[in-house]
Design an enzyme around this catalytic site. Sequence first.
Site, PDB file in Angstrom:
ATOM      1  N   ASP A 198      41.658 -63.627 -12.215  1.00 47.80           N
ATOM      2  CA  ASP A 198      42.417 -62.534 -11.588  1.00 47.80           C
ATOM      3  C   ASP A 198      41.626 -61.236 -11.465  1.00 47.80           C
ATOM      4  O   ASP A 198      40.628 -61.017 -12.149  1.00 47.80           O
ATOM      5  CB  ASP A 198      43.721 -62.285 -12.341  1.00 47.80           C
ATOM      6  CG  ASP A 198      43.512 -61.950 -13.818  1.00 47.80           C
ATOM      7  OD1 ASP A 198      42.582 -62.507 -14.430  1.00 47.80           O
ATOM      8  OD2 ASP A 198      44.269 -61.121 -14.357  1.00 47.80           O
ATOM      9  N   GLU A 210      45.044 -62.932 -16.549  1.00 42.77           N
ATOM     10  CA  GLU A 210      44.506 -62.470 -17.835  1.00 42.77           C
ATOM     11  C   GLU A 210      44.778 -60.986 -18.034  1.00 42.77           C
ATOM     12  O   GLU A 210      45.102 -60.553 -19.129  1.00 42.77           O
ATOM     13  CB  GLU A 210      42.996 -62.744 -17.906  1.00 42.77           C
ATOM     14  CG  GLU A 210      42.391 -62.569 -19.297  1.00 42.77           C
ATOM     15  CD  GLU A 210      42.218 -61.120 -19.737  1.00 42.77           C
ATOM     16  OE1 GLU A 210      42.485 -60.807 -20.912  1.00 42.77           O
ATOM     17  OE2 GLU A 210      41.823 -60.285 -18.908  1.00 42.77           O
ATOM     18  N   GLU A 211      44.640 -60.208 -16.962  1.00 45.04           N
ATOM     19  CA  GLU A 211      44.729 -58.748 -17.103  1.00 45.04           C
ATOM     20  C   GLU A 211      46.103 -58.290 -17.574  1.00 45.04           C
ATOM     21  O   GLU A 211      46.233 -57.231 -18.188  1.00 45.04           O
ATOM     22  CB  GLU A 211      44.363 -58.056 -15.790  1.00 45.04           C
ATOM     23  CG  GLU A 211      42.913 -58.270 -15.355  1.00 45.04           C
ATOM     24  CD  GLU A 211      41.882 -57.582 -16.242  1.00 45.04           C
ATOM     25  OE1 GLU A 211      42.279 -56.886 -17.197  1.00 45.04           O
ATOM     26  OE2 GLU A 211      40.680 -57.771 -15.993  1.00 45.04           O
ATOM     27  N   HIS A 257      36.401 -52.433 -15.528  1.00 44.86           N
ATOM     28  CA  HIS A 257      37.563 -51.763 -14.914  1.00 44.86           C
ATOM     29  C   HIS A 257      37.162 -50.471 -14.193  1.00 44.86           C
ATOM     30  O   HIS A 257      38.023 -49.769 -13.664  1.00 44.86           O
ATOM     31  CB  HIS A 257      38.697 -51.472 -15.925  1.00 44.86           C
ATOM     32  CG  HIS A 257      39.276 -52.709 -16.537  1.00 44.86           C
ATOM     33  ND1 HIS A 257      40.514 -52.730 -17.157  1.00 44.86           N
ATOM     34  CD2 HIS A 257      38.807 -53.979 -16.607  1.00 44.86           C
ATOM     35  CE1 HIS A 257      40.760 -53.957 -17.608  1.00 44.86           C
ATOM     36  NE2 HIS A 257      39.728 -54.725 -17.286  1.00 44.86           N
TER      37      HIS A 257
END
Length: 396
Positions: free
Chosen positions: A81, A138-139, A367
């Site tokens: 993701d 996952e995030e 990020h």
Amino acid sequence: MTNRNQRIESIAAQATEWRRELHRHPQTVFEETFASDFICSKLTEWGIPHERGIATTGVVATIEGRRNHSGRTIAFRADIDALDVIEQTGQPWASLTPGKMHACGHDGHTATLLTLAKYLNDTRNFDGLIRLIFQPGEEAGKGAHQMLREGLLERFPFDEIYGYHNWPTLPRGTFAIKPGPMLASVDVFQIRLHGKGGHAAMPHATLDVIPAAAQLVLALQTLVSRETDPMANAVLSVTNLTAGTGAANVIPGLATLTGTVRTFNKDVRDHLQSRMASMVKSIGIMFRLTAEFDYTRLIDPVINHAQETEYCREAAAAIVGPDKVESMEPIMGGEDFGGFLEQRPGAFIVIGQGEADPASPHNRGLHNPGYDFNDAILPTAASYFAELAERRLAID
Ligand code: NI
């Protein structure tokens, strides 16, 4: 070995293109249809049996070794993701979807697992089964648990599981791992204090939420500083505190506090959650407010199993040399891979992707809108997994 390196290098050359194609089409939590289709098209092209639709967009592939007498199965996991980030890399393969970006390198993790799939399927130099788990979401800290809830362990059993994350602050080709706690649990909370708003000149006619919110923020800080063993690690951060409309003469009727709690220790986690609940309730009573408390356990800590960590160290040392396998310091970031490690032995490792030039996009933090996965680590990461697979399921 050389034969394997050459094979993997040649697959990884194509995998760079796959990674960039995945990068162009980022999607977030449980909406990763592009990645899912892409993965399945490659697996189908290579004739690798797989099932899709696990946790919505998850895919699990199975490869049988040249021999299958061991009765053992090893799993490797990649997350697929992306994030809600506005990309600023300026790369030719930058996101085509405004506001979505592969800013954590999961595009690279996916390309690594595809490289491994192609290599293992071509060579099958192992005794047993390999599962390749392409995990969505996952995030949000949801994908691993959702796959487990949908019967991952029953439908696709495995004995051990391994994963990795690229690491911008480590030089390219350096590995780092440690046994025991490596990444923290991640929980989030929301607190709402309901009072009665009114004129700022007549506080006695209101139930003011501001002093209550202020006291609560300070009280919450004592849970780590006064109630948590100094030798344990915990973070409790209030990250948003909202009340009022901007008017100087109005007392608001609602205050909202949100934040995150992180630790490696189950008892500390339980204690912080229950004491936060009682503090919120007490503040409500103290100030005659209605207090609401929501606490969500998002991600379990990544706690590496000792023996499996040793296997990872040995495999990494075989690829890059023992001097490039470092001991990792635990960090308060989270990874939902910990959910798998609660169920099966295994370990999570990080692989450095930093370059000598500090301005390189590969050195930007995870990020960060300027971050980009370093394709140069694709063969390293895939070779490491292949080494681990062939050691854990050695033919002889
Ligand atoms: Ni990540």
